[in-house]
Design a protein around this motif. Structure first.
Motif, PDB file in Angstrom:
ATOM      1  N   VAL A 338       0.860  -1.185   0.000  1.00  0.00           N
ATOM      2  CA  VAL A 338       0.000   0.000   0.000  1.00  0.00           C
ATOM      3  C   VAL A 338       0.895   1.234   0.000  1.00  0.00           C
ATOM      4  O   VAL A 338       1.707   1.421   0.908  1.00  0.00           O
ATOM      5  N   THR A 339       0.787   2.068  -1.018  1.00  0.00           N
ATOM      6  CA  THR A 339       1.603   3.278  -1.089  1.00  0.00           C
ATOM      7  C   THR A 339       0.822   4.468  -0.551  1.00  0.00           C
ATOM      8  O   THR A 339      -0.396   4.558  -0.701  1.00  0.00           O
ATOM      9  N   LYS A 340       1.543   5.369   0.086  1.00  0.00           N
ATOM     10  CA  LYS A 340       0.908   6.553   0.662  1.00  0.00           C
ATOM     11  C   LYS A 340       1.364   7.832  -0.031  1.00  0.00           C
ATOM     12  O   LYS A 340       0.898   8.917   0.295  1.00  0.00           O
ATOM     13  N   ALA A 341       2.304   7.693  -0.944  1.00  0.00           N
ATOM     14  CA  ALA A 341       2.835   8.876  -1.633  1.00  0.00           C
ATOM     15  C   ALA A 341       2.026   9.161  -2.890  1.00  0.00           C
ATOM     16  O   ALA A 341       1.828   8.279  -3.723  1.00  0.00           O
ATOM     17  N   ALA A 345       1.300   6.983  -6.433  1.00  0.00           N
ATOM     18  CA  ALA A 345      -0.047   6.606  -6.882  1.00  0.00           C
ATOM     19  C   ALA A 345      -0.252   6.992  -8.342  1.00  0.00           C
ATOM     20  O   ALA A 345      -0.843   6.230  -9.113  1.00  0.00           O
ATOM     21  N   ASP A 346       0.252   8.153  -8.719  1.00  0.00           N
ATOM     22  CA  ASP A 346       0.126   8.594 -10.113  1.00  0.00           C
ATOM     23  C   ASP A 346       0.900   7.644 -11.027  1.00  0.00           C
ATOM     24  O   ASP A 346       0.440   7.294 -12.117  1.00  0.00           O
ATOM     25  N   GLY A 347       2.084   7.183 -10.556  1.00  0.00           N
ATOM     26  CA  GLY A 347       2.863   6.236 -11.345  1.00  0.00           C
ATOM     27  C   GLY A 347       2.163   4.897 -11.472  1.00  0.00           C
ATOM     28  O   GLY A 347       2.149   4.295 -12.553  1.00  0.00           O
ATOM     29  N   TYR A 375      -3.245  13.771   1.925  1.00  0.00           N
ATOM     30  CA  TYR A 375      -2.305  14.076   0.839  1.00  0.00           C
ATOM     31  C   TYR A 375      -2.700  13.425  -0.478  1.00  0.00           C
ATOM     32  O   TYR A 375      -2.033  13.613  -1.490  1.00  0.00           O
ATOM     33  N   SER A 376      -3.770  12.640  -0.470  1.00  0.00           N
ATOM     34  CA  SER A 376      -4.154  11.908  -1.676  1.00  0.00           C
ATOM     35  C   SER A 376      -4.817  12.824  -2.695  1.00  0.00           C
ATOM     36  O   SER A 376      -5.703  13.604  -2.359  1.00  0.00           O
ATOM     37  N   GLY A 377      -4.369  12.647  -3.943  1.00  0.00           N
ATOM     38  CA  GLY A 377      -4.973  13.418  -5.024  1.00  0.00           C
ATOM     39  C   GLY A 377      -5.948  12.573  -5.811  1.00  0.00           C
ATOM     40  O   GLY A 377      -6.261  11.429  -5.449  1.00  0.00           O
ATOM     41  N   ILE A 378      -6.430  13.141  -6.912  1.00  0.00           N
ATOM     42  CA  ILE A 378      -7.380  12.449  -7.787  1.00  0.00           C
ATOM     43  C   ILE A 378      -6.785  11.141  -8.309  1.00  0.00           C
ATOM     44  O   ILE A 378      -7.472  10.122  -8.409  1.00  0.00           O
ATOM     45  N   SER A 379      -5.472  11.149  -8.634  1.00  0.00           N
ATOM     46  CA  SER A 379      -4.823   9.937  -9.161  1.00  0.00           C
ATOM     47  C   SER A 379      -4.903   8.795  -8.152  1.00  0.00           C
ATOM     48  O   SER A 379      -5.155   7.641  -8.513  1.00  0.00           O
ATOM     49  N   ILE A 385      -9.761   2.858  -6.652  1.00  0.00           N
ATOM     50  CA  ILE A 385     -11.001   2.254  -7.178  1.00  0.00           C
ATOM     51  C   ILE A 385     -10.678   1.117  -8.139  1.00  0.00           C
ATOM     52  O   ILE A 385     -11.220   0.010  -8.034  1.00  0.00           O
ATOM     53  N   ASN A 386      -9.791   1.376  -9.093  1.00  0.00           N
ATOM     54  CA  ASN A 386      -9.468   0.363 -10.104  1.00  0.00           C
ATOM     55  C   ASN A 386      -8.864  -0.890  -9.477  1.00  0.00           C
ATOM     56  O   ASN A 386      -9.179  -2.016  -9.878  1.00  0.00           O
ATOM     57  N   SER A 387      -7.997  -0.679  -8.482  1.00  0.00           N
ATOM     58  CA  SER A 387      -7.324  -1.814  -7.855  1.00  0.00           C
ATOM     59  C   SER A 387      -8.258  -2.566  -6.918  1.00  0.00           C
ATOM     60  O   SER A 387      -8.367  -3.797  -6.981  1.00  0.00           O
ATOM     61  N   TYR A 388      -8.950  -1.843  -6.051  1.00  0.00           N
ATOM     62  CA  TYR A 388      -9.805  -2.479  -5.053  1.00  0.00           C
ATOM     63  C   TYR A 388     -10.943  -3.248  -5.697  1.00  0.00           C
ATOM     64  O   TYR A 388     -11.283  -4.362  -5.268  1.00  0.00           O
ATOM     65  N   PHE A 389     -11.540  -2.685  -6.729  1.00  0.00           N
ATOM     66  CA  PHE A 389     -12.687  -3.325  -7.379  1.00  0.00           C
ATOM     67  C   PHE A 389     -12.277  -4.181  -8.582  1.00  0.00           C
ATOM     68  O   PHE A 389     -13.140  -4.696  -9.298  1.00  0.00           O
ATOM     69  N   SER A 390     -10.946  -4.317  -8.801  1.00  0.00           N
ATOM     70  CA  SER A 390     -10.411  -5.143  -9.897  1.00  0.00           C
ATOM     71  C   SER A 390     -11.013  -4.761 -11.250  1.00  0.00           C
ATOM     72  O   SER A 390     -11.415  -5.626 -12.035  1.00  0.00           O
ATOM     73  N   LEU A 391     -11.070  -3.483 -11.520  1.00  0.00           N
ATOM     74  CA  LEU A 391     -11.623  -3.007 -12.795  1.00  0.00           C
ATOM     75  C   LEU A 391     -10.579  -3.164 -13.896  1.00  0.00           C
ATOM     76  O   LEU A 391      -9.413  -2.824 -13.721  1.00  0.00           O
ATOM     77  N   LYS A 392     -10.996  -3.668 -15.046  1.00  0.00           N
ATOM     78  CA  LYS A 392     -10.084  -3.932 -16.149  1.00  0.00           C
ATOM     79  C   LYS A 392     -10.458  -3.109 -17.382  1.00  0.00           C
ATOM     80  O   LYS A 392     -11.631  -2.754 -17.593  1.00  0.00           O
ATOM     81  N   SER A 393      -9.497  -2.842 -18.221  1.00  0.00           N
ATOM     82  CA  SER A 393      -9.621  -2.176 -19.527  1.00  0.00           C
ATOM     83  C   SER A 393     -10.650  -1.035 -19.530  1.00  0.00           C
ATOM     84  O   SER A 393     -10.479  -0.044 -18.836  1.00  0.00           O
ATOM     85  N   LYS A 394     -11.729  -1.205 -20.257  1.00  0.00           N
ATOM     86  CA  LYS A 394     -12.698  -0.112 -20.419  1.00  0.00           C
ATOM     87  C   LYS A 394     -13.428   0.249 -19.129  1.00  0.00           C
ATOM     88  O   LYS A 394     -13.963   1.349 -19.005  1.00  0.00           O
ATOM     89  N   GLU A 395     -13.463  -0.679 -18.185  1.00  0.00           N
ATOM     90  CA  GLU A 395     -14.139  -0.398 -16.917  1.00  0.00           C
ATOM     91  C   GLU A 395     -13.350   0.574 -16.045  1.00  0.00           C
ATOM     92  O   GLU A 395     -13.898   1.209 -15.149  1.00  0.00           O
ATOM     93  N   LYS A 396     -12.046   0.673 -16.281  1.00  0.00           N
ATOM     94  CA  LYS A 396     -11.181   1.465 -15.414  1.00  0.00           C
ATOM     95  C   LYS A 396     -11.609   2.927 -15.352  1.00  0.00           C
ATOM     96  O   LYS A 396     -12.020   3.522 -16.357  1.00  0.00           O
ATOM     97  N   ILE A 397     -11.499   3.481 -14.166  1.00  0.00           N
ATOM     98  CA  ILE A 397     -11.794   4.889 -13.954  1.00  0.00           C
ATOM     99  C   ILE A 397     -10.541   5.707 -14.255  1.00  0.00           C
ATOM    100  O   ILE A 397      -9.459   5.412 -13.726  1.00  0.00           O
ATOM    101  N   GLN A 398     -10.666   6.713 -15.097  1.00  0.00           N
ATOM    102  CA  GLN A 398      -9.546   7.583 -15.426  1.00  0.00           C
ATOM    103  C   GLN A 398      -9.503   8.755 -14.451  1.00  0.00           C
ATOM    104  O   GLN A 398     -10.525   9.181 -13.917  1.00  0.00           O
ATOM    105  N   LYS A 399      -8.302   9.302 -14.241  1.00  0.00           N
ATOM    106  CA  LYS A 399      -8.186  10.407 -13.285  1.00  0.00           C
ATOM    107  C   LYS A 399      -8.873  11.679 -13.766  1.00  0.00           C
ATOM    108  O   LYS A 399      -9.093  12.605 -12.989  1.00  0.00           O
ATOM    109  N   SER A 400      -9.246  11.697 -15.056  1.00  0.00           N
ATOM    110  CA  SER A 400      -9.976  12.857 -15.599  1.00  0.00           C
ATOM    111  C   SER A 400     -11.482  12.759 -15.352  1.00  0.00           C
ATOM    112  O   SER A 400     -12.227  13.694 -15.652  1.00  0.00           O
ATOM    113  N   ASP A 401     -11.933  11.638 -14.777  1.00  0.00           N
ATOM    114  CA  ASP A 401     -13.358  11.421 -14.536  1.00  0.00           C
ATOM    115  C   ASP A 401     -13.851  12.426 -13.486  1.00  0.00           C
ATOM    116  O   ASP A 401     -13.381  12.440 -12.344  1.00  0.00           O
TER     117      ASP A 401
END
Length: 448
Positions: A338-341, A345-347, A375-379, A385-401
């Motif tokens: 689990v990263t806190k930086a 997270a953006d990387g 300290y958490s940003g939109i990224s 969300i993508n990791s916890y809910f195991s979202l793949k490809s088109k399901e993934k939430i983009q940071k621009s959402d």
């Protein structure tokens, strides 16, 4: 007794290395020993013997369940080759009998007994083929605990080993406190005598080098008695112990349990002794799961081992045995990846490999996560969300959402009120379902 110890009037306590009023010293001789990795290396387990002495005792049913888990984890690979039990209580004997009834090839069941011949009857009656026998090697133990001379101690140990062989039982000789012992004056003669017994009886004799206080050092060029490379190399080439009969049992007093166990493999020993999650005396033993990872790195594979079973064992320890695994424990703690930086997270959002060294989701069933805090940003939120809910490809939430902005504002409001703790998993799941996913997903990508 063909090989006699070097007898001394006063115990050799290496006070230049172990001055009791100071931290122990490391002495260097700059002798570089050749690495010598055996074709076959493996892991043994002492969770039911050394391990459970450090926590709430397990009942028979719990031991049987954990034995089943070890079998599932090994998955027929033979990497987790053996596990050992006490035999003294009815509870332990019931557990051993139930585990033997399973008929599993791995892990094999072995025992541990006191150094007296009466205990062999118990081992033999239960049909166990191998047992551990304590053979304290340092003068701290021989003189100050046993009140014997080296000659007397060695004779006693050989008598006990002979008793095991008479009963057709493989003796696993626990060379206690080997990292404070006179290696050439006591350890080598004892090991050579044991090898003679092995050759005469045609029954295997094993030597477990026990780093009782965790004083072993894995660096190259270190003097005995603390040098792990020199101990393992010496057992093999000066005492004639085959690699398959050399095992290391380490403790983590000086943070060296894993590196010392790995050094055993690198310098000619075939086996390392471990416990699940490193439970054991004082600060604990070598963690079994860590040595699976070390095995993978040395051998380039883990055969059939099913690493996802470790997650089930973690849950069993915490729920059934009430044992709290520190959250940052490598590979098994809830927060080990689990990263806190925010920049990390953006990387991770751009490419998981940037901040994750292997696919922990695929291999361990534990995808990398980010901690959500002030300290958490939109990224970070998008990646969570993508990791916890195991979202793949088109399901993934983009940071621009734009839906993420609502979640970010809710989080910011919490910290504006004076909150200091991270946003919990339960809170994040609720907010993300409400404001982003419209309750479409639950954990692990299962629809609600």
């Amino acid at each position: 007794m063909k090989f006699n110890p070097v007898e001394v009037i006063n115990p050799k306590l290496y006070k230049d290395i172990f001055p009791y009023a100071e931290i122990p010293k490391i002495k260097f001789n700059n002798i570089q020993l050749p690495m010598d990795v055996s074709e076959n290396i493996w892991i043994t387990d002492t969770t039911f013997r050394d391990g459970q002495q450090s926590m709430t005792n397990m009942n028979s049913e719990q031991m049987v369940r954990l034995y089943e888990y070890l079998h599932l984890l090994d998955n027929g690979s033979g990497i987790i080759k053996q596990t050992e039990f006490f035999l003294y209580s009815q509870k332990d004997r019931n557990a051993v009998e139930a585990c033997m009834d399973k008929g599993y090839e791995f892990p094999q069941i072995t025992s541990w007994i006191r150094a007296n011949k009466e205990d062999f009857k118990l081992v033999k009656e239960m049909g166990i083929k191998e047992t551990g026998i304590l053979m304290s090697c340092s003068d701290y133990h021989i003189f100050n605990k046993l009140n014997k001379t080296r000659q007397e101690a060695m004779k006693m140990y050989l008598d006990i080993a002979y008793g095991a062989l008479e009963n057709g039982i493989v003796p696993r000789c626990h060379f206690e406190d080997i990292t404070r012992a006179d290696f050439y004056g006591f350890v080598v003669p004892l090991a050579k005598n044991l090898m003679d017994l092995m050759n005469e009886s045609k029954i295997n004799v094993k030597i477990r080098a026990c780093d009782t206080l965790g004083l072993g050092v894995s660096h190259a060029g270190v003097e005995l008695p603390r040098s792990v490379p020199a101990i393992i190399h010496g057992l093999k080439y000066y005492a004639g112990v085959p690699s398959s009969s050399i095992e290391w049992h380490g403790h983590n007093d000086y943070y060296g349990a894993v590196t010392n166990s790995t050094a055993t493999w690198l310098y000619g020993g075939a086996s390392v002794n471990t416990t699940l999650f490193g439970i054991g005396e004082r600060v604990g033993n070598t963690p079994l799961e860590a040595m699976i990872i070390e095995y993978a790195q040395i051998k380039g594979n883990i055969k059939n081992i099913n690493l996802e079973v470790i997650k089930e064992i973690e849950e069993y320890f915490e729920k059934e045995l009430r044992y709290d695994i520190p959250p940052k424990t490598p590979f098994v703690g809830k927060e080990f990846n689990v990263t806190k930086a925010g920049i990390h997270a953006d990387g991770l959002l751009k490419d998981e490999e940037i901040y994750n060294s292997f696919d922990t989701g695929k291999v361990l069933g534990k995808p990398p996560l980010v901690a959500i805090n002030s300290y958490s940003g939109i990224s970070s939120i998008a990646y969570w969300i993508n990791s916890y809910f195991s979202l793949k490809s088109k399901e993934k939430i983009q940071k621009s959402d734009e839906r993420l902005i609502t979640v970010k504002n809710k989080i910011d409001e919490e910290y504006e009120k004076g909150r200091t703790s991270n946003i919990s998993t339960e809170e994040m799941e609720a907010m993300c379902n409400m404001y982003v996913l419209n309750n479409k997903y639950a954990y692990n990508n299962k629809a609600i």
